[in-house]
Write an enzyme that holds these catalytic residues in place. Structure first.
Site, PDB file in Angstrom:
ATOM      1  N   LYS A 214       0.828  -1.212   0.000  1.00 39.94           N
ATOM      2  CA  LYS A 214       0.000   0.000   0.000  1.00 39.94           C
ATOM      3  C   LYS A 214       0.865   1.266   0.000  1.00 39.94           C
ATOM      4  O   LYS A 214       0.644   2.199  -0.774  1.00 39.94           O
ATOM      5  CB  LYS A 214      -0.896  -0.012   1.245  1.00 39.94           C
ATOM      6  CG  LYS A 214      -1.633   1.266   1.492  1.00 39.94           C
ATOM      7  CD  LYS A 214      -2.675   1.499   0.442  1.00 39.94           C
ATOM      8  CE  LYS A 214      -3.308   2.866   0.582  1.00 39.94           C
ATOM      9  NZ  LYS A 214      -4.395   3.056  -0.345  1.00 39.94           N
ATOM     10  N   CYS A 268      -4.216  10.681   0.937  1.00 41.92           N
ATOM     11  CA  CYS A 268      -3.475   9.434   0.720  1.00 41.92           C
ATOM     12  C   CYS A 268      -2.063   9.707   0.218  1.00 41.92           C
ATOM     13  O   CYS A 268      -1.090   9.473   0.915  1.00 41.92           O
ATOM     14  CB  CYS A 268      -4.203   8.577  -0.302  1.00 41.92           C
ATOM     15  SG  CYS A 268      -5.944   8.414   0.047  1.00 41.92           S
TER      16      CYS A 268
HETATM   17  N1  SAJ Z   1      -2.143  14.523  -9.453  1.00 37.07           N
HETATM   18  C1  SAJ Z   1      -1.318  15.304 -10.239  1.00 37.07           C
HETATM   19  N2  SAJ Z   1      -0.901  14.814 -11.433  1.00 37.07           N
HETATM   20  C2  SAJ Z   1      -1.283  13.601 -11.890  1.00 37.07           C
HETATM   21  C3  SAJ Z   1      -2.123  12.799 -11.089  1.00 37.07           C
HETATM   22  C4  SAJ Z   1      -2.540  13.281  -9.870  1.00 37.07           C
HETATM   23  O1  SAJ Z   1      -0.947  16.423  -9.863  1.00 37.07           O
HETATM   24  O2  SAJ Z   1      -0.879  13.241 -13.006  1.00 37.07           O
HETATM   25  C5  SAJ Z   1      -2.586  15.033  -8.144  1.00 37.07           C
HETATM   26  C6  SAJ Z   1      -4.100  15.202  -8.010  1.00 37.07           C
HETATM   27  O3  SAJ Z   1      -4.525  16.415  -8.545  1.00 37.07           O
HETATM   28  C7  SAJ Z   1      -4.290  15.105  -6.513  1.00 37.07           C
HETATM   29  C8  SAJ Z   1      -3.218  14.100  -6.086  1.00 37.07           C
HETATM   30  O4  SAJ Z   1      -2.283  14.061  -7.140  1.00 37.07           O
HETATM   31  O5  SAJ Z   1      -4.028  16.337  -5.880  1.00 37.07           O
HETATM   32  C9  SAJ Z   1      -3.740  12.704  -5.797  1.00 37.07           C
HETATM   33  O6  SAJ Z   1      -4.732  12.311  -6.737  1.00 37.07           O
HETATM   34  P1  SAJ Z   1      -4.825  10.835  -7.353  1.00 37.07           P
HETATM   35  O7  SAJ Z   1      -5.979  10.820  -8.284  1.00 37.07           O
HETATM   36  O8  SAJ Z   1      -3.526  10.446  -7.907  1.00 37.07           O
HETATM   37  O9  SAJ Z   1      -5.049   9.898  -6.103  1.00 37.07           O
HETATM   38  P2  SAJ Z   1      -6.053   9.862  -4.811  1.00 37.07           P
HETATM   39  O10 SAJ Z   1      -5.337  10.488  -3.657  1.00 37.07           O
HETATM   40  O11 SAJ Z   1      -7.410  10.349  -5.141  1.00 37.07           O
HETATM   41  O12 SAJ Z   1      -6.141   8.259  -4.583  1.00 37.07           O
HETATM   42  C10 SAJ Z   1      -4.949   7.503  -4.387  1.00 37.07           C
HETATM   43  C11 SAJ Z   1      -4.972   6.306  -5.346  1.00 37.07           C
HETATM   44  N3  SAJ Z   1      -3.627   5.673  -5.374  1.00 37.07           N
HETATM   45  C12 SAJ Z   1      -2.983   5.448  -6.537  1.00 37.07           C
HETATM   46  O13 SAJ Z   1      -3.430   5.768  -7.609  1.00 37.07           O
HETATM   47  C13 SAJ Z   1      -1.670   4.744  -6.427  1.00 37.07           C
HETATM   48  C14 SAJ Z   1      -6.025   5.313  -4.894  1.00 37.07           C
HETATM   49  O14 SAJ Z   1      -5.979   4.134  -5.685  1.00 37.07           O
HETATM   50  C15 SAJ Z   1      -5.792   4.941  -3.419  1.00 37.07           C
HETATM   51  O15 SAJ Z   1      -6.771   4.032  -2.952  1.00 37.07           O
HETATM   52  C16 SAJ Z   1      -5.899   6.215  -2.607  1.00 37.07           C
HETATM   53  O16 SAJ Z   1      -4.865   7.092  -3.043  1.00 37.07           O
HETATM   54  C17 SAJ Z   1      -5.748   5.859  -1.132  1.00 37.07           C
HETATM   55  O17 SAJ Z   1      -6.778   5.745  -0.441  1.00 37.07           O
HETATM   56  O18 SAJ Z   1      -4.626   5.601  -0.687  1.00 37.07           O
END
Ligand code: SAJ
Length: 415
Positions: A214, A268
């Site tokens: 995780k 997360c």
């Molecule tokens: N972000 C960027 N650039 C990108 C992708 C995301 O700046 O290319 C930013 C987003 O805007 C946001 C942050 O990153 O601020 C996180 O967003 P996210 O969509 O990547 O992830 P979360 O936090 O919504 O969910 C994550 C997921 N983990 C992964 O993709 C490895 C999800 O599967 C997990 O279950 C969740 O964390 C968790 O509960 O840990």
């Protein structure tokens, strides 16, 4: 068909616990939700929900109405217990597992031979073993699962959730699950439980590996976003479009760069890597550096907004998006919110915010005089437009209306 798990208790009815409880109930299992917050207990028992997640309201209402799901503040006996409580960090990025400890202690009195306990909360490596120690202390009459022995009265496992906010119901069912048993019999038992509702593969390993999986997943994403964010700083220096750069570099068959943004938010990705940094500061150097890069991005954006605003006399600045990412209402750990809070904290500034997913502004912004307006009003009246979140609603703008205005686009939506 006789179910091996007739009654399951889900501890913590939050973003993960509630959907999991409702889905289990929809599969015919009697589910008890153990929750410390009275408001949450009352809301769920009425068939309502206290969080925003597409489709969740219907699944919860159906489960409550069919009497398969109910919430309570008092621990009750069950065949299996799923713990999904928060594991935040205290000051200085030290992980706080006190909610896991109190959940374990709350369950201890109702445990009996043959029960299974699965921890789902994101946790430092070794937390499931710690849980076994807390439980042993409370219930010396029971043998809890331990590494290297298959003899036990109570089975213990760790199974991380990995669902994406906004797609929770689908991903809970479709995603593969990693199931880490403290011993093999625990892993097998937990696998049976997850197979009740998971259509993805349920892959068995040991508890410590599952805990680390995780932390690895979210650190992987954080490091990769940090790379994109670092590129955005380099491109700013070299006067190159980072969006075009990434698009072109991604044409290489083995390159897949993520997108830069105003920083990394949510509860997360901006939190979990710190667990590894805290546990192994000398080894987790890259992960630590990535955290610093991502955490510093809001300051960079803020400085840009300051510099651009100075070119106008008494400018009105409009910020588009406050949520931590696109198409959700969640403002927790949002870098966008952080940027607007800082910018509007200087007195006498004319600041607008557009956030289609909320009806009223957080108190701090309201007190600083920020106006919550719609998209058109902001575009019409502001001199400086700052795009912070790539909500779908923001994609459909007429860029001709940007004439004479300064645009800072942190997501590459308006390029
Ligand atoms: N972000 C960027 N650039 C990108 C992708 C995301 O700046 O290319 C930013 C987003 O805007 C946001 C942050 O990153 O601020 C996180 O967003 P996210 O969509 O990547 O992830 P979360 O936090 O919504 O969910 C994550 C997921 N983990 C992964 O993709 C490895 C999800 O599967 C997990 O279950 C969740 O964390 C968790 O509960 O840990």
């Amino acid at each position: 068909m006789k179910l091996e798990f007739n009654r399951v208790c889900v501890v913590g009815l939050g973003y993960i616990g509630l959907p999991t409880a409702a889905i289990l109930a929809s599969r015919g299992v009697e589910v008890i939700g153990l929750e410390i917050n009275s408001h949450v207990v009352e809301t769920i028992n009425k068939g309502d929900i206290h969080i925003v997640e597409p489709g969740l309201d219907v699944v919860v209402r159906t489960a409550v109405m069919s009497k398969k799901l109910r919430a309570t503040k008092t621990p009750e006996t069950a065949d299996a217990y799923l713990i999904a409580v928060p594991t935040p960090f205290k000051g200085d990025h030290v992980p706080d597992v006190s909610y896991v400890e109190s959940a374990s202690k709350a369950l201890a009195p109702v445990l009996k031979k043959g029960d299974l306990i699965v921890l789902e909360s994101t946790s430092p490596v070794g937390t499931t073993d710690l849980m076994a120690q807390w439980l042993k202390k409370e219930r010396p009459d029971l043998i809890f699962a331990s590494e290297g022995s298959e003899q036990c009265d109570v089975y213990l496992a760790y199974c991380p959730e990995r669902v994406l906010p906004g797609h929770v119901l689908r991903e809970l069912i479709e995603n593969d699950r990693v199931i880490g048993g403290v011993n093999s019999v625990s892993a097998e038992r937990a696998q049976k439980l997850y197979k009740i509702f998971v259509e993805g593969d349920c892959i068995v390993t040991n508890a410590r590996t599952a805990e680390m999986v995780k932390l690895t997943e979210n650190s992987f994403r954080d490091v990769n976003i940090a790379f994109a964010n670092e590129l955005s700083l380099l491109c700013d220096k070299f006067n190159i479009s980072v969006w075009e750069l990434i698009q072109l570099a991604n044409r290489h068959p083995r390159v897949k760069i993520l997108q830069p943004g105003p920083g990394v938010g949510g509860h997360c990705i901006s939190v979990d890597p710190w667990f590894l940094v805290h546990q192994a500061p000398d080894e987790a150097r890259l992960i630590h550096a990535a955290r610093k890069v991502n955490d510093s991005k809001p300051h960079f954006v803020l400085e840009k907004v300051e510099a651009v605003s100075e070119k106008f006399k008494n400018p009105t600045v409009a910020f588009f998006g406050l949520a931590f990412k696109a198409n959700i209402d969640d403002l927790r750990e949002s870098p966008s919110l952080d940027i607007v809070e800082h910018f509007s904290s200087r007195r006498g500034r004319s600041v607008m915010a557009v956030e289609p997913y909320i009806d009223s502004l957080p108190k701090k912004l309201e007190e600083s005089g920020v106006q919550l307006v719609d998209l058109e009003t902001a575009i019409q009246n502001a001199d400086v437009l700052v795009l912070l979140v790539d909500h779908d609603q923001f994609k459909r703008v007429d860029k001709k209306k940007f004439e004479g205005k300064a645009v800072i686009d942190t997501r590459g939506l308006w390029r």
